[in-house]
Each structure stands twice: as C-alpha cells, then as structure tokens.
Design an enzyme around this catalytic site. Structure first.
Site, PDB file in Angstrom:
ATOM      1  N   LYS A  52       0.823  -1.216   0.000  1.00 30.63           N
ATOM      2  CA  LYS A  52       0.000   0.000   0.000  1.00 30.63           C
ATOM      3  C   LYS A  52       0.857   1.266   0.000  1.00 30.63           C
ATOM      4  CE  LYS A  52      -3.629  -2.486  -0.255  1.00 30.63           C
ATOM      5  NZ  LYS A  52      -4.600  -3.058   0.642  1.00 30.63           N
TER       6      LYS A  52
HETATM    7  C1  LIG Z   1      -5.515  -4.271   1.027  1.00 33.37           C
HETATM    8  C2  LIG Z   1      -6.991  -4.111   1.149  1.00 33.37           C
HETATM    9  C3  LIG Z   1      -7.696  -4.446   2.324  1.00 33.37           C
HETATM   10  C4  LIG Z   1      -7.064  -5.194   3.450  1.00 33.37           C
HETATM   11  O1  LIG Z   1      -6.023  -4.523   4.037  1.00 33.37           O
HETATM   12  P1  LIG Z   1      -5.128  -5.283   5.149  1.00 33.37           P
HETATM   13  O2  LIG Z   1      -4.390  -4.157   5.801  1.00 33.37           O
HETATM   14  O3  LIG Z   1      -4.245  -6.217   4.407  1.00 33.37           O
HETATM   15  O4  LIG Z   1      -6.058  -5.974   6.063  1.00 33.37           O
HETATM   16  C5  LIG Z   1      -9.028  -4.133   2.398  1.00 33.37           C
HETATM   17  N1  LIG Z   1      -9.679  -3.554   1.374  1.00 33.37           N
HETATM   18  C6  LIG Z   1      -9.054  -3.243   0.233  1.00 33.37           C
HETATM   19  C7  LIG Z   1      -9.824  -2.576  -0.860  1.00 33.37           C
HETATM   20  C8  LIG Z   1      -7.697  -3.541   0.069  1.00 33.37           C
HETATM   21  O5  LIG Z   1      -7.090  -3.270  -1.090  1.00 33.37           O
END
Ligand SMILES: *Cc1c(COP(=O)(O)O)cnc(C)c1O
Length: 407
Positions: free
Chosen positions: A205
């Site tokens: 991210k």
């Molecule tokens: C990455 C992601 C998540 C989950 O995030 P984590 O921190 O890995 O739990 C949830 N929603 C979307 C749209 C994502 O891309």
C-alpha cells in the site's frame, strides 16, 4: 465500411513497436519504499524494549490524525481489523445487512460475515469502479445497518450523493480507504468524511508497515469502543500497565480482539507519514507519464482523474478495449510478464468466489459493470522506488503489446 475499418484508418499512423530492448531484471508489481530512517527507527524500538504497541504507536496515531484532520485515530494490525472493528462499533450483528460494492478485496465483505450479518453487494460506476450511489440506495432495506464505500485505486468515491443517501436513510458510512492515503475529496482529506474510515498499511500500500491499519473517526464513542475491542476488551492500555505510572489491575469489559499495532510497525509508519508528499508526488508523476503515453491509443482506456478529487494513485488501473485487440487481458498480462513487467488484476469481483456465490446464490451476470471492468483490467507497477527507466520500460512493453496485437 464498419466502425472497425474506421478505427484501423485512424490508428494507421501509430508506431508499430518502440524497438526498446527487453529489460533483464523482472520489474516487481509493487515494492515498499524503505529508507535508512525506517531501519534506524525499527532498530531503536528493538533496543528500547518496546516492540509491541507503545509510545511510537501513540505518536503515529496523533500524527496520522493531524494529517487527515480526524479527531480520533486508532492504530491497528490491519485494515481488515479496522473494518471489522468499525462494524463492531456501529453495532452490526446477526440479521443486519451491510451494503458493499462488489468490486473490492474480500476483506471488505468478510468482516460483515464475522459480525454475523449479510453483505449486500451492489455494482459500481463504469468509469471509476467506485460504488454506484443509485444502486446503493436501491439496495437499502429495513435491515440495512451500514453503507460501505471503497475508494478504488486511491480515487475517492463521489461522496456527496452517498452522504445525501446516508442522511436520508439515517445510515452510517464506513469507508474502506485501503487505497486512499493520502487522498482528497472536494478539498477534504479522506479520513474525515464518513463516520468511520479504515486505512491499510499492508506491504503493497501507499504507506507500508509490513502489516498495519488505522481507523479514524470524529465520534468519541466509536473511538472508545474500537480502542477497547482492539485490545481484549481491556479497560486500560496494556503498555501503561508496565510503565512507572501503571498498575497491575485491569478489567475485562467485553470479549475483545487482539488487533493492536506494534511499535516496530509504527516506526516504519512515522517516517513514511512524514514523507507522504514526496511519495505521492512520485506516484503522481508515474501516473501522468502512463496517461500521456496511453491516452492516444484507442485500444486502451486510461484511469479517470476527475477534478473533484486528489487521487492517491495506489493503483494505475489500465483497461484494455478487447474489441480493438486480437488478444484478451490474460494474454496481455502474459506478454507483459515475458517483457519482465510485473502486473496484477484489481479486482476479481466478489460474487465470483465460491464463498459469496454459493452462500448468497449469486450469478456471474448479476453485476455486469464489475464484470466488464474485471475482464479488461491490468494494474501496472506504480511505486516511488521505480526509476524513470523502469517507467519507460513499462510504457514500451505496453505499447509493444498493443502494437503487435491491434485489430
Ligand atoms: C488491502 C486491502 C484491504 C485489506 O487490508 P489489510 O491491511 O491487508 O487488512 C481491504 N480492502 C481493500 C480494498 C484492500 O485493497
């Protein structure tokens, strides 16, 4: 003469191939941006003895809250944990329904099931891939408890119509902002718009702490409930128990979870938070280069960047126009991989997965817009560690695949 012949005439002057040589090393689809500052801060945490949630996590919460303009921020182990706790704080339980866009990652919907409630999927807007407000409103029933919004790729959903629907029906909004840090909607930072906003700091991210998440809200009661349920349902922070002013005594008020962030993760988060404008500037520049290279190719549809928002550019979600190519999306990805370019696909619509398909008796053509996006989407690499040469390699690889396979 049919339209296809027109297209052929119009594109006759485009270059056939770039002639750029194939790169040697495989370009990963995503990489975190880690500097010496993060490494030093992590080492400092390890030497200090505070490796779980402690003073750096608290500082990260305060600084993050300041940046997004939210009165409360609670650091957590993931966005999934944040989404789950958001629904817990809003009292979602058995018999309730939660409206979820079908074009998202599974966590947005699985947390609804964790609460014993039912995710009610709605289709998305064909341009932005964000939730379609009219379809969201049509899905509301007396059992609806929450509307969830996902800011796909980092482009904030058009929130005004969604906020109006929520007000009309007295429903809270939970934003899945896993892609959307830092992003603005109509001048406002994502994180102080809906009732609760959930960010992800997963490795891929825009701010990456390995795993991690942040929940922001303006509501003090929600914040208190989330903090309690994030740490065993315990009535005081564990870390305070082990400081000079701490006491050994605590109460357990509810069956809480273990969803706290660690100071090791917060160490990384603090420095990336401070570097956010530079990181965003780099992603923006890559997006601008891609769009200027691909916007003139009728075989490709570049992602939207509307005036109402500041895009976080977590993803560069390119879409092909299969009717103008002799190969489909999967084959394009294979060719890009042969050119040593890593890509991904966002998203496989949730109703295609056995869990949701079988449990809620959904059919593939129930969500035609999401299916159309899915069939055409290729996420290109877009991260600050890419060199200008890497970016040009991606541009050349995509251009060459299109040139070799245009109708
Ligand atoms: C990455 C992601 C998540 C989950 O995030 P984590 O921190 O890995 O739990 C949830 N929603 C979307 C749209 C994502 O891309």
């Amino acid at each position: 003469m049919d339209t296809r012949d027109h297209a052929a005439t119009a594109t006759a002057s485009l270059p056939e191939t770039t002639g750029r040589p194939r790169r040697e090393a495989f370009l990963p689809f995503a990489l975190p941006h880690i500097t010496q500052a993060e490494i030093d801060e992590v080492v400092d945490s390890m030497r200090s003895g505070w490796i779980t949630g402690g003073p750096k996590t608290k500082r990260f919460e305060r600084e993050f809250a300041d940046v997004v303009g939210a009165p409360h921020a609670i650091a957590l182990s993931s966005a999934t944990a944040a989404l789950h706790l958001a629904l817990v704080a809003l009292g979602v339980g058995p018999g309730d329904e939660v409206i979820v866009p079908v074009y998202t990652f599974s966590a947005t919907a699985s947390v609804v099931i964790h609460c014993g409630a039912r995710p009610v999927f709605v289709d998305v807007d064909p341009v932005t891939n964000n939730i379609d407000p009219a379809r969201a409103e049509a899905a509301i029933t007396p059992r609806t408890k929450v509307i969830m919004v996902v800011h796909f790729a980092g482009l904030p959903a058009d929130m005004d119509p969604i906020l109006a629907i929520a007000r009309r029906h007295h429903l809270p909004i939970v934003e899945d902002a896993a892609h959307a840090f830092p992003a603005r909607y109509d001048g406002r930072m994502v994180g102080n718009i809906g009732d609760i906003t959930c960010f992800s700091f997963y490795a891929t991210k825009t701010l990456a702490t390995g795993d991690g998440g942040m929940l922001t809200t303006a509501n003090a009661e929600y914040a208190q409930r989330v903090a309690l349920m994030a740490l065993h349902g315990m009535n005081r922070d564990a870390w305070k128990r082990y400081t000079a002013e701490g006491s050994w005594y605590y109460e357990i008020l509810d069956a809480g979870f273990k969803y706290n962030m660690t100071d090791v993760a917060a160490s990384m988060g603090l420095h990336q938070l401070a570097r956010r404008e530079w990181l965003l500037g780099r992603r923006r520049a890559i997006a601008a280069r891609y769009t200027s290279a691909f916007a003139g190719m009728p075989e490709l549809e570049t992602p939207p960047d509307p005036k109402y928002a500041d895009h976080a550019w977590h993803l560069y979600a390119l879409r092909i126009r299969p009717e103008r190519l002799t190969i489909g999306r999967d084959e394009c990805i294979k060719r890009l991989s042969e050119a040593r370019i890593g890509t991904s696909v966002h998203f496989i619509p949730l109703h295609l997965f056995p869990l949701y398909r079988d449990r809620y008796e959904l059919k593939a053509d129930d969500f035609p817009v999401a299916m159309g996006s899915y069939a055409r989407e290729i996420s290109l690499p877009i991260y600050p560690g890419m060199s200008d040469d890497d970016v040009e390699d991606v541009v050349a690889a995509v251009t060459d695949v299109v040139a070799a396979h245009r109708r």
